[in-house]
Design a protein around this motif. Sequence first.
Motif, short mmCIF file in Angstrom:
data_model
loop_
_atom_site.label_atom_id
_atom_site.label_comp_id
_atom_site.label_asym_id
_atom_site.label_seq_id
_atom_site.Cartn_x
_atom_site.Cartn_y
_atom_site.Cartn_z
N ALA A 152 0.83 -1.21 0.00
CA ALA A 152 0.00 0.00 0.00
C ALA A 152 0.87 1.26 0.00
O ALA A 152 0.45 2.31 -0.47
CB ALA A 152 -0.93 -0.01 1.21
N GLU A 153 2.09 1.14 0.52
CA GLU A 153 3.00 2.29 0.56
C GLU A 153 3.58 2.61 -0.81
O GLU A 153 4.10 3.70 -1.03
CB GLU A 153 4.16 2.01 1.52
N VAL A 154 3.54 1.63 -1.72
CA VAL A 154 4.09 1.85 -3.06
C VAL A 154 2.98 2.38 -3.97
O VAL A 154 1.95 1.73 -4.13
CB VAL A 154 4.66 0.53 -3.65
N ASP A 155 3.19 3.56 -4.51
CA ASP A 155 2.21 4.16 -5.41
C ASP A 155 1.95 3.23 -6.60
O ASP A 155 2.90 2.84 -7.30
CB ASP A 155 2.78 5.50 -5.89
N ALA A 156 0.69 2.88 -6.80
CA ALA A 156 0.34 1.94 -7.88
C ALA A 156 0.69 2.48 -9.26
O ALA A 156 0.80 1.72 -10.23
CB ALA A 156 -1.15 1.61 -7.81
N ASP A 157 0.89 3.80 -9.36
CA ASP A 157 1.24 4.39 -10.66
C ASP A 157 2.62 3.93 -11.15
O ASP A 157 2.90 4.01 -12.34
CB ASP A 157 1.20 5.92 -10.58
N TYR A 158 3.48 3.49 -10.24
CA TYR A 158 4.78 2.94 -10.68
C TYR A 158 4.56 1.68 -11.53
O TYR A 158 5.22 1.48 -12.53
CB TYR A 158 5.67 2.61 -9.48
N ALA A 159 3.63 0.85 -11.08
CA ALA A 159 3.33 -0.36 -11.85
C ALA A 159 2.71 0.01 -13.19
O ALA A 159 3.06 -0.57 -14.22
CB ALA A 159 2.38 -1.25 -11.05
N ARG A 160 1.81 0.99 -13.17
CA ARG A 160 1.17 1.41 -14.43
C ARG A 160 2.21 1.97 -15.39
O ARG A 160 2.16 1.73 -16.60
CB ARG A 160 0.10 2.46 -14.14
N MET A 161 3.18 2.72 -14.84
CA MET A 161 4.25 3.24 -15.70
C MET A 161 5.04 2.08 -16.32
O MET A 161 5.38 2.10 -17.50
CB MET A 161 5.17 4.14 -14.85
N ALA A 162 5.29 1.06 -15.50
CA ALA A 162 6.02 -0.12 -16.01
C ALA A 162 5.24 -0.79 -17.14
O ALA A 162 5.84 -1.24 -18.12
CB ALA A 162 6.28 -1.10 -14.87
N TRP A 163 3.91 -0.84 -17.03
CA TRP A 163 3.11 -1.44 -18.12
C TRP A 163 3.32 -0.67 -19.41
O TRP A 163 3.50 -1.26 -20.47
CB TRP A 163 1.61 -1.42 -17.79
N THR A 164 3.29 0.69 -19.30
CA THR A 164 3.44 1.49 -20.53
C THR A 164 4.84 1.34 -21.11
O THR A 164 5.07 1.64 -22.27
CB THR A 164 3.14 2.99 -20.30
N LEU A 165 5.78 0.89 -20.28
CA LEU A 165 7.14 0.65 -20.78
C LEU A 165 7.29 -0.77 -21.32
O LEU A 165 8.41 -1.23 -21.57
CB LEU A 165 8.16 0.89 -19.65
N GLY A 166 6.18 -1.47 -21.45
CA GLY A 166 6.21 -2.78 -22.09
C GLY A 166 6.25 -3.97 -21.15
O GLY A 166 6.30 -5.12 -21.60
N ASP A 265 15.03 10.83 1.01
CA ASP A 265 14.54 10.74 -0.36
C ASP A 265 13.59 11.91 -0.65
O ASP A 265 12.53 12.00 -0.06
CB ASP A 265 13.78 9.40 -0.54
N PRO A 266 14.00 12.83 -1.53
CA PRO A 266 13.11 13.94 -1.83
C PRO A 266 11.87 13.51 -2.61
O PRO A 266 10.91 14.24 -2.70
CB PRO A 266 13.98 14.88 -2.67
N HIS A 267 11.94 12.33 -3.21
CA HIS A 267 10.78 11.84 -3.98
C HIS A 267 10.46 10.43 -3.53
O HIS A 267 10.78 9.46 -4.22
CB HIS A 267 11.09 11.83 -5.48
N PRO A 268 9.90 10.26 -2.32
CA PRO A 268 9.63 8.91 -1.83
C PRO A 268 8.61 8.19 -2.68
O PRO A 268 7.89 8.82 -3.47
CB PRO A 268 9.11 9.13 -0.41
N ALA A 269 8.54 6.87 -2.48
CA ALA A 269 7.65 6.04 -3.29
C ALA A 269 6.21 6.51 -3.23
O ALA A 269 5.43 6.26 -4.10
CB ALA A 269 7.75 4.59 -2.85
N ARG A 270 5.85 7.17 -2.18
CA ARG A 270 4.45 7.62 -2.07
C ARG A 270 4.41 9.07 -1.69
O ARG A 270 5.16 9.51 -0.86
CB ARG A 270 3.76 6.80 -0.99
#
Lengths: 270, 217
Positions: A152-166, A265-270
């Motif tokens: 839940a701490e990991v923003d689900a958009d990271y996974a979505r970004m990975a999908w768009t990267l193939g 981390d200035p840009h944490p996972a969430r």
Amino acid sequence: MRLLVWCFALPLVLIALLILGALASLLLHLPWQSLQQALLSEETRFATLLSLQTSLLSLLIALCLGVPAAWLMARQQFAGKVWLETLLDIPLVTPPLVAGVGLLFLLGHRGTLGSQLAQWGIEILFSTTGILLAQIYVAASIIVRTARAAFAEVDADYARMAWTLGLPPLWSFLLVEVPMAGRGLAAAAVLGWARALGEFGATLMLAGATRMKTETLPMSVFLNISSGETGLAVASAAILLVMAFVLLLLTRLLARRRTIEIQHDPHPAR
Amino acid sequence: MTHIRLDNIGCRILAGLSLHVDSGQAVAILGPSGSGKSTLLKVIAGLLPASGKLYFDHQDISKQSPHQRGLAYLSQDLHLFPHLSVKRNLWLALLFGCPKGINKRERIRQALIQARAEHLAERWPTQLSGGERQRVALARCLARQPGLMLLDEPFSSLDPANKQALWQELDQLRRQLGMTLILVTHDPLEAQALADRVYNMAGGQLLSHDDPAVPAD
């Protein structure tokens, strides 16, 4: 403020003293002269080995079951989720002994599942399989809960970004979400292992307390205290304590490293 | 280069929207927050379900999963993977769907050069400034050599000088590589700098389009 701190310090000290008292008493009862002999005794070695083997195998199975389940609970919304969450938390709040009784009725020779399994020649009760089942029962629950928080701490958009990267969803889960939730998952594994290692109640019901057969470390403490072999009981307890201490320390270190990472981390996972 | 056609795309926010983008063309969609412009990009990327038909090069890809669409999507948050170095971030983008026999190391190097980020290859995302993160995210998209690039206000957090430099570089790159581009923004200047055509979006509908020299209202 100062007065409040002192007032609140009192219950903290009381709790700490209670734990320290129990540990100190145990240490005082350690048979220092015969400790080496007790630790190296065939029974203690058997119990230690069986505990390590079963708890590690249980951990592996509980992780295989718990991590995908935790991901699903963290990412998906579905009808009855609150009910399922409550159900999954039950092993955390009920004594394992109660679960053991339930599982005994289910898997016993007269049980719904047990009678069927017996026909196929599968024996779960009073065997190592019973120990595994009891340990998986307690470990899986805490793994699901801790791993779910980690996902839940990991923003689900990271996974979505990975999908768009193939990346197909399974690879995105394995290469992006699991590593990003890595520290939380490691903490889940440590906590699950600790629970499996210390499991007693459900094991007693499912596997019984048979010397040199289903004798895990907690069972060894129980059997030897019951038969007056205090030396052996305390030796097994000491091994459990050392293991628990190491595992808890590991969890603390993992949590601390995670906190430090988030702070830097200035840009944490969430 | 990819030719795009959207036919009657509809979902909770989009209301029967149609759009046609020629190969190598850049289209900007202007609109206030909540108008549905980001939703449109997510629908094109396959990240949100929608009714209607979506064609890439006359092929219906409406039912394809996001990883099968072969496009690049650059969002405002960039989403560089923090557990991987810059080089590994690009490597991950080449792991699937990359033609066999391609020298991945060379492709990564080329993409980093194109985005002027080659000096950042060994760094970690947490060690990058805002502008550097944008360049790395752009390089990650370029590494896949996509026919279509979707940009969801990717430069909104940059200062004006950095932003304009990146606009120029991206515009040059797009023309050089012949990429089709769809950009959503609320900044008319950005639309003007990057797009051949500008649409205005409100209430889930594309309302008008104009020459970028005249910002669409």
